[in-house]
Design an enzyme around this catalytic site. Sequence first.
Site, mmCIF file in Angstrom:
data_model
loop_
_atom_site.group_PDB
_atom_site.id
_atom_site.type_symbol
_atom_site.label_atom_id
_atom_site.label_comp_id
_atom_site.label_asym_id
_atom_site.label_seq_id
_atom_site.Cartn_x
_atom_site.Cartn_y
_atom_site.Cartn_z
ATOM 1 N N ARG A 129 -39.870 23.526 -27.146
ATOM 2 C CA ARG A 129 -38.439 23.856 -27.058
ATOM 3 C C ARG A 129 -37.841 23.517 -28.413
ATOM 4 O O ARG A 129 -37.859 22.350 -28.825
ATOM 5 C CB ARG A 129 -37.780 23.053 -25.937
ATOM 6 N N HIS A 156 -35.796 32.664 -23.881
ATOM 7 C CA HIS A 156 -36.194 31.682 -22.866
ATOM 8 C C HIS A 156 -37.124 32.389 -21.868
ATOM 9 O O HIS A 156 -36.757 32.638 -20.711
ATOM 10 C CB HIS A 156 -34.945 31.128 -22.170
ATOM 11 N N GLN A 159 -37.930 31.073 -18.246
ATOM 12 C CA GLN A 159 -36.810 31.223 -17.329
ATOM 13 C C GLN A 159 -36.814 32.629 -16.727
ATOM 14 O O GLN A 159 -36.637 32.805 -15.515
ATOM 15 C CB GLN A 159 -35.493 30.965 -18.075
ATOM 16 N N ASP A 250 -24.634 32.175 -17.618
ATOM 17 C CA ASP A 250 -25.184 30.979 -18.271
ATOM 18 C C ASP A 250 -24.035 30.308 -19.018
ATOM 19 O O ASP A 250 -22.942 30.884 -19.160
ATOM 20 C CB ASP A 250 -26.316 31.404 -19.235
ATOM 21 N N CYS A 289 -29.332 29.866 -14.841
ATOM 22 C CA CYS A 289 -30.540 29.120 -15.222
ATOM 23 C C CYS A 289 -30.343 27.614 -15.106
ATOM 24 O O CYS A 289 -31.311 26.870 -15.012
ATOM 25 C CB CYS A 289 -30.948 29.496 -16.640
ATOM 26 N N ARG A 317 -39.368 27.962 -11.643
ATOM 27 C CA ARG A 317 -39.862 27.697 -12.994
ATOM 28 C C ARG A 317 -41.303 27.190 -12.926
ATOM 29 O O ARG A 317 -42.162 27.607 -13.701
ATOM 30 C CB ARG A 317 -38.971 26.650 -13.690
#
Length: 331
Positions: A129, A156, A159, A250, A289, A317
């Site tokens: 990340r 991402h 996700q 988001d 998310c 996930r």
Amino acid sequence: MTAPTLTNSVPHRQPPRVELAETLELPSVSGDLLCIGDLDGPTIIEMLDLAIELKADPAKFSNSLTGMSIALIFEKPSLRTRASLEVGIHRLGGQSVVFDQQDSPIGVRESVHDLGRNLERWFDAVAARVHRHEVVEELASHCDVPVVNTLSDRHHPCQALADLLTLHERGLVLADSHIAFVGDGNNVCHSLIQAMVAVGGRITVISPDDHGPDPKVIDDARILAARTGAEIVVTSDPDQVAGVDAIYTDSWISMGEDQNPEKIASLARFRVDAALMATAGPKAIFMHCLPAHRGEEVTAEVIDGRASVVFDQAENRLHAQNAWLVARLAR
Ligand code: CP
Ligand code: NVA
């Protein structure tokens, strides 16, 4: 007297060979997972099938990563990504080692090149990340084991795989489904666009003109859509949610971004509230998310309401990532 010499030569580390308990048809996945564009639609569908199998019968996969170790690097905070990877890898019989780089960004203490060349000597895969997408690309280019992007400023992908699984679980046929992403055209938005286009679905992105998705992501998605039959609409009109199967939003300010009152003001009319859900229609589900900011991008009434599937997304996930790990590493 002659000096003693070693008789064995020392090979570079080889990844362990792992046989699954039963012969399983695994999707053929190669390379890194830096964005959803690294996977084609049929592979995504096969991986989702595998994720469903993993979720239904985890015991069957409990030795899939036996003897393997995976590095988890975090330049930014995480709840879901860290938990789902650590627990998920444990369930597959593997080991995870976390590197908290929040106070020491990648490339500062030593070069990204040296980091990659070290990690490949101990680990079978690296999950990273990062702040800048270029860093995970550079890491992947210097690392001979698979690298998976667990969130950069641009993408991402893990996700989006979990999101597709969640849509499928809600009874939607992905190629026939229509999702609206409402709000900031950010990393999560980019991955959702790529995922929906890969599986031939419809995606409508509804953002203010000054905070829309990257035009390059849209251009590339339109090229791919011509092959997959997908449809993409980019608009600043919230009423375009009418008839969609899901509204996704988001946070308005992503990790690493400075607070920006003008941006918040420009996004205010894109808040997902009960009125917007009503415009979408009675069957529309709500997706996020997480982490969420009640009262900013979504009202509490919506995210805590009946249409919300946000905790299913969070759980998925684990299953979606495990599908990629099994498909990529277990043979
Ligand atoms: N959705 C997501 O990636 O959550 P975290 O930031 O908590 O990992
Ligand atoms: N867009 C958000 C997603 C968090 C999972 C961020 O980058 O902070």
